[in-house]
Design a protein around this motif. Structure first.
Motif, mmCIF file in Angstrom:
data_model
loop_
_atom_site.group_PDB
_atom_site.id
_atom_site.type_symbol
_atom_site.label_atom_id
_atom_site.label_comp_id
_atom_site.label_asym_id
_atom_site.label_seq_id
_atom_site.Cartn_x
_atom_site.Cartn_y
_atom_site.Cartn_z
ATOM 1 N N THR A 265 27.424 -36.240 -19.180
ATOM 2 C CA THR A 265 26.959 -36.884 -17.955
ATOM 3 C C THR A 265 25.645 -36.281 -17.478
ATOM 4 O OG1 THR A 265 28.144 -35.359 -16.508
ATOM 5 C CG2 THR A 265 29.341 -37.335 -17.235
ATOM 6 N N THR A 266 24.927 -37.061 -16.714
ATOM 7 C CA THR A 266 23.656 -36.604 -16.151
ATOM 8 C C THR A 266 23.881 -35.427 -15.211
ATOM 9 O OG1 THR A 266 22.860 -38.876 -16.272
ATOM 10 C CG2 THR A 266 21.585 -37.365 -14.922
ATOM 11 N N ALA A 267 24.953 -35.492 -14.428
ATOM 12 C CA ALA A 267 25.256 -34.405 -13.494
ATOM 13 C C ALA A 267 25.476 -33.099 -14.248
ATOM 14 C CB ALA A 267 26.473 -34.748 -12.658
ATOM 15 N N ALA A 268 26.230 -33.157 -15.354
ATOM 16 C CA ALA A 268 26.496 -31.947 -16.135
ATOM 17 C C ALA A 268 25.202 -31.370 -16.694
ATOM 18 C CB ALA A 268 27.479 -32.245 -17.262
ATOM 19 N N VAL A 269 24.333 -32.220 -17.190
ATOM 20 C CA VAL A 269 23.049 -31.753 -17.732
ATOM 21 C C VAL A 269 22.199 -31.137 -16.623
ATOM 22 C CG1 VAL A 269 20.885 -32.509 -18.818
ATOM 23 C CG2 VAL A 269 23.074 -33.388 -19.653
ATOM 24 N N ASN A 270 22.207 -31.755 -15.454
ATOM 25 C CA ASN A 270 21.425 -31.211 -14.333
ATOM 26 C C ASN A 270 21.953 -29.844 -13.897
ATOM 27 O OD1 ASN A 270 19.683 -33.389 -14.293
ATOM 28 N ND2 ASN A 270 20.861 -34.503 -12.763
ATOM 29 N N CYS B 243 31.767 -26.024 -7.270
ATOM 30 C CA CYS B 243 33.027 -26.330 -6.572
ATOM 31 C C CYS B 243 32.781 -27.134 -5.296
ATOM 32 C CB CYS B 243 33.772 -25.049 -6.216
ATOM 33 S SG CYS B 243 34.694 -24.367 -7.588
ATOM 34 N N ARG B 244 31.783 -26.732 -4.555
ATOM 35 C CA ARG B 244 31.478 -27.408 -3.279
ATOM 36 C C ARG B 244 31.174 -28.892 -3.522
ATOM 37 N NH1 ARG B 244 30.407 -26.079 1.837
ATOM 38 N NH2 ARG B 244 30.330 -23.877 1.389
ATOM 39 N N HIS B 245 30.494 -29.176 -4.634
ATOM 40 C CA HIS B 245 30.137 -30.565 -4.948
ATOM 41 C C HIS B 245 31.191 -31.257 -5.825
ATOM 42 C CE1 HIS B 245 26.177 -28.952 -3.725
ATOM 43 N NE2 HIS B 245 26.162 -30.094 -3.087
ATOM 44 N N LYS B 246 32.327 -30.597 -5.979
ATOM 45 C CA LYS B 246 33.476 -31.157 -6.707
ATOM 46 C C LYS B 246 33.127 -31.589 -8.135
ATOM 47 C CE LYS B 246 35.725 -32.527 -2.423
ATOM 48 N NZ LYS B 246 35.638 -31.198 -1.936
ATOM 49 N N LYS B 247 32.455 -30.694 -8.861
ATOM 50 C CA LYS B 247 32.058 -30.978 -10.247
ATOM 51 C C LYS B 247 32.690 -30.021 -11.250
ATOM 52 C CE LYS B 247 29.246 -34.353 -9.278
ATOM 53 N NZ LYS B 247 29.620 -35.710 -9.591
ATOM 54 N N MET B 248 33.703 -29.274 -10.849
ATOM 55 C CA MET B 248 34.331 -28.325 -11.779
ATOM 56 C C MET B 248 35.002 -29.039 -12.948
ATOM 57 S SD MET B 248 33.687 -25.202 -11.434
ATOM 58 C CE MET B 248 34.855 -24.363 -12.471
ATOM 59 N N GLY B 249 35.311 -30.301 -12.794
ATOM 60 C CA GLY B 249 35.898 -31.062 -13.889
ATOM 61 C C GLY B 249 34.946 -31.211 -15.069
ATOM 62 N N ALA B 250 33.669 -31.002 -14.830
ATOM 63 C CA ALA B 250 32.658 -31.133 -15.882
ATOM 64 C C ALA B 250 32.239 -29.773 -16.449
ATOM 65 C CB ALA B 250 31.441 -31.866 -15.328
ATOM 66 N N TRP B 251 33.054 -28.741 -16.241
ATOM 67 C CA TRP B 251 32.642 -27.394 -16.659
ATOM 68 C C TRP B 251 32.357 -27.303 -18.153
ATOM 69 C CZ3 TRP B 251 35.267 -24.253 -20.052
ATOM 70 C CH2 TRP B 251 36.581 -24.621 -20.368
ATOM 71 N N LYS B 252 33.146 -27.980 -18.981
ATOM 72 C CA LYS B 252 32.908 -27.924 -20.435
ATOM 73 C C LYS B 252 31.556 -28.525 -20.789
ATOM 74 C CE LYS B 252 37.591 -27.849 -22.233
ATOM 75 N NZ LYS B 252 38.600 -28.535 -23.039
#
Length: 167
Positions: free
Chosen positions: A2-7, A69-78
């Motif tokens: 995802t773009t968010a993960a790359v950013n 965590c604050r932005h609720k993106k821990m699901g994309a940690w991998k």
């Protein structure tokens, strides 16, 4: 990816966080699925998540993980850590590649493929992952740097079929 993960990976790459702290954090998350569930859970207060991060993770990466965590993106940690590793490898002129084949190539063939990849992509070395796929019939497919080189019998058959049916 995802773009968010790359950013997020770009931000992590630009921060003065040692590579060892990133590797340690990734290892901790990999080995503790319950930890990930806690850091992703919207029912757990953010302050509790901060406490967990402060107790478990290396000091240098804590603030980054808190933002994730604050932005609720821990699901994309991998994905974040995979993109981060790719950036580190690209900076060190190491190419990530995958060989998909029926049988693993011999040492000489592997060295030839590595030489080809280094010359093709202007890299110092190539880190090659081998995946077996019996459906290729024979030959191999090589994926690296966003390109795919298909030297498999299945691929040749498919290209021949396309040429013959286009007439």
């Amino acid at each position: 990816m995802t773009t968010a993960a790359v950013n997020y990976a770009k931000v992590l790459y630009e921060l003065p966080v040692p590579e060892e702290a990133v590797k340690e954090s990734e290892r901790l998350l990999e080995k503790n699925p319950e930890l990930i569930r806690c850091l992703e859970n919207p029912l757990i207060a953010f302050e509790a998540m901060e406490d967990i991060i402060d107790r478990i993770f290396p000091k240098e990466i804590r603030s980054f993980l808190k933002v994730v965590c604050r932005h609720k993106k821990m699901g994309a940690w991998k994905e974040i850590f995979r993109a981060y590793r790719s950036m580190c490898m690209r900076d060190k002129k190491i190419l990530e590649a995958e060989i998909i084949c029926v049988t693993s190539p011999q040492k000489e063939q592997l060295e030839g493929i590595q030489t080809f990849l280094c010359r093709e992509f202007h890299m110092k070395t190539a880190e090659i992952r081998i995946t077996e796929d019996k459906s290729l019939i024979g030959g191999l497919t090589l994926r690296a740097g966003g390109k795919e080189f298909d030297w498999s019998l299945r691929g040749r058959y498919f290209r021949l079929h396309q040429k013959l049916t286009r007439r």
